[in-house]
Scaffold this active site. Structure first.
Site, mmCIF file in Angstrom:
data_model
loop_
_atom_site.group_PDB
_atom_site.id
_atom_site.type_symbol
_atom_site.label_atom_id
_atom_site.label_comp_id
_atom_site.label_asym_id
_atom_site.label_seq_id
_atom_site.Cartn_x
_atom_site.Cartn_y
_atom_site.Cartn_z
ATOM 1 N N GLU A 249 4.951 9.427 85.408
ATOM 2 C CA GLU A 249 4.178 9.296 86.644
ATOM 3 C C GLU A 249 3.279 8.080 86.535
ATOM 4 O O GLU A 249 2.825 7.542 87.531
ATOM 5 C CB GLU A 249 3.336 10.578 86.837
ATOM 6 C CG GLU A 249 2.585 10.687 88.148
ATOM 7 C CD GLU A 249 1.194 10.039 88.141
ATOM 8 O OE1 GLU A 249 0.567 10.003 89.197
ATOM 9 O OE2 GLU A 249 0.731 9.585 87.077
ATOM 10 N N ASP B 55 -20.014 26.175 83.409
ATOM 11 C CA ASP B 55 -19.894 27.168 82.337
ATOM 12 C C ASP B 55 -18.637 26.842 81.521
ATOM 13 O O ASP B 55 -17.532 26.823 82.082
ATOM 14 C CB ASP B 55 -19.780 28.563 82.989
ATOM 15 C CG ASP B 55 -19.607 29.668 81.954
ATOM 16 O OD1 ASP B 55 -19.457 29.357 80.752
ATOM 17 O OD2 ASP B 55 -19.605 30.851 82.368
ATOM 18 N N SER C 220 5.403 17.600 91.553
ATOM 19 C CA SER C 220 4.707 17.693 92.842
ATOM 20 C C SER C 220 5.384 16.821 93.878
ATOM 21 O O SER C 220 6.017 15.813 93.563
ATOM 22 C CB SER C 220 3.259 17.241 92.681
ATOM 23 O OG SER C 220 2.516 18.261 92.073
ATOM 24 N N SER D 261 -1.809 22.889 95.559
ATOM 25 C CA SER D 261 -0.772 22.492 94.597
ATOM 26 C C SER D 261 -0.327 23.686 93.745
ATOM 27 O O SER D 261 0.839 23.787 93.364
ATOM 28 C CB SER D 261 -1.248 21.333 93.710
ATOM 29 O OG SER D 261 -2.214 21.754 92.770
ATOM 30 N N HIS E 164 6.275 24.343 83.336
ATOM 31 C CA HIS E 164 5.450 23.141 83.384
ATOM 32 C C HIS E 164 3.987 23.593 83.241
ATOM 33 O O HIS E 164 3.571 24.562 83.880
ATOM 34 C CB HIS E 164 5.665 22.402 84.713
ATOM 35 C CG HIS E 164 4.637 21.346 84.968
ATOM 36 N ND1 HIS E 164 4.368 20.352 84.044
ATOM 37 C CD2 HIS E 164 3.789 21.139 85.998
ATOM 38 C CE1 HIS E 164 3.410 19.580 84.511
ATOM 39 N NE2 HIS E 164 3.031 20.030 85.695
ATOM 40 N N LYS F 59 -0.107 32.142 85.570
ATOM 41 C CA LYS F 59 0.116 32.432 87.000
ATOM 42 C C LYS F 59 1.625 32.426 87.293
ATOM 43 O O LYS F 59 2.133 33.252 88.047
ATOM 44 C CB LYS F 59 -0.556 31.365 87.876
ATOM 45 C CG LYS F 59 -2.083 31.408 87.891
ATOM 46 C CD LYS F 59 -2.602 30.252 88.756
ATOM 47 C CE LYS F 59 -4.092 30.029 88.640
ATOM 48 N NZ LYS F 59 -4.919 31.090 89.191
ATOM 49 N N CYS G 148 5.801 15.124 87.858
ATOM 50 C CA CYS G 148 5.996 15.679 86.511
ATOM 51 C C CYS G 148 7.454 16.029 86.225
ATOM 52 O O CYS G 148 7.762 16.577 85.157
ATOM 53 C CB CYS G 148 5.121 16.913 86.316
ATOM 54 S SG CYS G 148 3.415 16.603 86.743
HETATM 55 N N1 CAA Z 1 -15.561 32.060 83.296
HETATM 56 C C1 CAA Z 1 -14.228 32.303 83.290
HETATM 57 N N2 CAA Z 1 -13.379 31.882 84.268
HETATM 58 C C2 CAA Z 1 -13.909 31.142 85.257
HETATM 59 C C3 CAA Z 1 -15.284 30.829 85.313
HETATM 60 C C4 CAA Z 1 -16.121 31.322 84.267
HETATM 61 N N3 CAA Z 1 -17.429 31.073 84.242
HETATM 62 N N4 CAA Z 1 -15.506 30.087 86.410
HETATM 63 C C5 CAA Z 1 -14.298 29.920 87.034
HETATM 64 N N5 CAA Z 1 -13.345 30.566 86.336
HETATM 65 C C6 CAA Z 1 -11.910 30.634 86.621
HETATM 66 C C7 CAA Z 1 -11.595 30.839 88.094
HETATM 67 O O1 CAA Z 1 -11.628 32.203 88.452
HETATM 68 C C8 CAA Z 1 -10.189 30.250 88.157
HETATM 69 O O2 CAA Z 1 -9.250 31.165 87.611
HETATM 70 P P1 CAA Z 1 -8.135 31.831 88.574
HETATM 71 O O3 CAA Z 1 -7.381 30.684 89.207
HETATM 72 O O4 CAA Z 1 -7.293 32.623 87.643
HETATM 73 O O5 CAA Z 1 -8.904 32.627 89.585
HETATM 74 C C9 CAA Z 1 -10.239 29.092 87.162
HETATM 75 O O6 CAA Z 1 -11.377 29.338 86.328
HETATM 76 C C10 CAA Z 1 -10.440 27.733 87.848
HETATM 77 O O7 CAA Z 1 -11.533 27.839 88.702
HETATM 78 P P2 CAA Z 1 -11.486 27.193 90.154
HETATM 79 O O8 CAA Z 1 -10.219 27.547 90.839
HETATM 80 O O9 CAA Z 1 -12.768 27.509 90.836
HETATM 81 O O10 CAA Z 1 -11.448 25.655 89.709
HETATM 82 P P3 CAA Z 1 -11.508 24.365 90.590
HETATM 83 O O11 CAA Z 1 -11.506 24.678 92.033
HETATM 84 O O12 CAA Z 1 -12.624 23.546 90.075
HETATM 85 O O13 CAA Z 1 -10.153 23.580 90.216
HETATM 86 C C11 CAA Z 1 -7.862 23.150 89.841
HETATM 87 C C12 CAA Z 1 -9.052 24.067 89.517
HETATM 88 C C13 CAA Z 1 -7.455 23.323 91.287
HETATM 89 C C14 CAA Z 1 -6.690 23.527 88.925
HETATM 90 C C15 CAA Z 1 -8.283 21.660 89.558
HETATM 91 O O14 CAA Z 1 -8.548 21.484 88.201
HETATM 92 C C16 CAA Z 1 -7.248 20.630 90.004
HETATM 93 O O15 CAA Z 1 -7.216 20.202 91.144
HETATM 94 N N6 CAA Z 1 -6.329 20.183 89.050
HETATM 95 C C17 CAA Z 1 -5.307 19.197 89.359
HETATM 96 C C18 CAA Z 1 -4.136 19.770 90.137
HETATM 97 C C19 CAA Z 1 -3.254 20.687 89.297
HETATM 98 O O16 CAA Z 1 -3.270 20.692 88.090
HETATM 99 N N7 CAA Z 1 -2.421 21.491 89.991
HETATM 100 C C20 CAA Z 1 -1.498 22.386 89.322
HETATM 101 C C21 CAA Z 1 -0.266 22.637 90.148
HETATM 102 S S1 CAA Z 1 0.516 21.092 90.597
HETATM 103 C C22 CAA Z 1 1.334 20.600 89.175
HETATM 104 O O17 CAA Z 1 1.581 21.383 88.308
HETATM 105 C C23 CAA Z 1 1.686 19.150 89.029
HETATM 106 C C24 CAA Z 1 0.745 18.496 88.078
HETATM 107 O O18 CAA Z 1 0.977 18.450 86.887
HETATM 108 C C25 CAA Z 1 -0.495 17.930 88.610
#
Ligand code: CAA
Length: 422
Positions: free
Chosen positions: A81, A29, A324, A206, A238, A247, A113
């Protein structure tokens, strides 16, 4: 001594993809990417646009936009990175491509980062030491975030660079140097082994590591200075994806009040309003570029400086950097009253409008090509193949040497071994 930024600029690859199209191609979606993660578009680097090219472009634009005399630059640090060599730093390639003076120190910093924030600290200390009077430091954050097609991290990729000029005659930002807020802890939340072009992440873990590090760094800062976040004009974080800054801000406010927000409570509503005022107006570029690791925080800073209301220039802003692994830092600064006028001469929006939109198929081909761009003696980095028209270009690795071009002229070239030339 006043120490701060005299210039800030950014670069992005020529191409981008819409998150809407990517979501549809992945049978997701689109609201998940657009609302759930807060991302609208994502920059995509071609094989001819590596970390060096992006860094050189951002720095060249800074030097031109702020009319900086190259001979004043005595330090170039690149935080990244996604470096291009295990030994040779991106900084010395950039130094050469820009024609900077040889009386200059160049090196690269790595901590996921956080690298550019580490560079900023080094620059501040170097200027404060008084060892090189009148000299300025070029700090560049440059990255290509890669998780790979079809992974959970895919919608949080991106590519780009932010260049900043640190000096003792700041015109945009002045850093507060009265204390520091730092935090470190060994965690396996995000990492990239030497054999992999793509990052590994324990995504949800993370997010928690980031939030713990935020509280840790903020607490360390308040203990060191006595300052509290409620007095800040803006809070920058960041931004791996825009929703992460949301968040982060809510976690910070929860920490300040000493209790979690209850669903639908007036306190939560107040916190959401505060986010809308002090955080979200600065995240437009992040939403259109994606994660650029070391530079994500500074993309938000650039947007904030451009839009800043000079009436708020007597109040501090905060900068939170998270690397990280992990390490984190909270610092504060003041935006100077004339800053927005200087920035407005070179609006960021123009840089984004110049990009070319890709289809999902074109993006996937580019991602695959970029994955092969470091192979020796491959012809994948031909700009004509990808339709890339840029002043700085990576032309591939030949004879184990990276080749770059500036304005159509190859200026770093693989040398023919003497035995073959004879
Ligand atoms: N409509 C609206 N919102 C929706 C939706 C829909 N149809 N479906 C899902 N969502 C929302 C979820 O509720 C969630 O929001 P909340 O966290 O507020 O609850 C959001 O969309 C994401 O959904 P999921 O958590 O289910 O997504 P996911 O499991 O597929 O993965 C992620 C999300 C973990 C960020 C993934 O993209 C990822 O692993 N990213 C890389 C790691 C990262 O960026 N980490 C951040 C912290 S570490 C850091 O900052 C260092 C760095 O730069 C990497």
């Amino acid at each position: 001594m006043r120490i701060g930024l005299e210039g800030i600029s950014f670069s992005v690859p020529q191409s981008y993809i819409e998150m809407n199209a990517l979501a549809k191609a992945r049978n997701v979606d689109p609201l998940k990417y657009i609302k759930g993660l807060g991302q609208v578009e994502m920059s995509v680097a071609s094989p001819c646009e590596d970390t060096v090219v992006l860094a050189a472009e951002a720095a060249a634009s800074l030097l031109a936009n702020f009319n900086i005399d190259k001979s004043s630059i005595g330090l170039v640090i690149v935080g990244t990175e996604s470096s291009v060599d295990q030994s040779k730093p991106v900084a010395v390639f950039v130094h050469h491509l820009l024609g900077l003076p040889q009386a200059c120190r160049t090196f690269e910093v790595k901590h996921a980062c956080y690298g550019a924030m580490a560079g900023l600290n080094m620059a501040i200390n170097w200027i404060q030491s008084g060892r090189a009077p009148g000299k300025k430091a070029l700090i560049i954050a440059s990255d290509i975030a890669r998780y790979g097609a079809g992974t959970a991290g895919e919608p949080t990729q991106g590519a780009g660079s932010v260049a900043m000029l640190v000096s003792d005659s700041p015109t945009l930002i002045e850093f507060n140097l009265k204390g520091e807020g730092v935090y470190s802890k060994q965690v396996m939340d995000f990492w990239r082994p030497n054999y992999s072009k793509e990052a590994f992440a324990d995504g949800h873990f993370s997010i928690n590591c980031y939030l713990d590090a935020l509280v840790g760094a903020y607490e360390s800062y308040t203990k060191s200075t006595g300052d509290k976040s409620k007095n800040l004009a803006a809070c920058l974080y960041h931004v791996p994806f825009v929703k992460m800054a949301h968040k982060a801000h809510l976690r910070l406010l929860e920490f300040e009040r000493g209790a979690p927000f209850e669903k639908d409570s007036p306190a939560l509503k107040e916190a959401q309003d505060d986010y809308a005022k002090r955080v979200s107006p600065h995240l437009d570029i992040n939403a259109k570029v994606g994660n650029i690791y070391t530079g994500s925080l500074f993309l938000a800073l650039l947007k904030l400086v451009e839009d800043f209301d000079p009436k708020a220039s007597n109040r501090d802003i905060s900068l939170f950097s998270y690397g990280s692994g992990c390490t984190a830092e909270w610092m504060t600064a003041k935006v100077l009253p004339e800053a927005h006028l200087r920035m407005k001469k070179h609006p960021y929006q123009k840089v984004l409008e110049g990009r070319v939109r890709l289809t999902v198929e074109q993006y996937e081909r580019m991602l695959e090509g970029a994955g092969k761009a470091d192979q020796n003696d491959s012809n994948i980095c031909n700009p004509a193949t990808w339709g890339i028209k840029k002043n700085f270009l990576y032309l591939g690795t030949h004879n184990n040497v990276r080749n770059y071009a500036v304005d159509g002229e190859v200026i770093i070239r693989a040398e023919v071994p003497k035995s073959e030339a004879a």
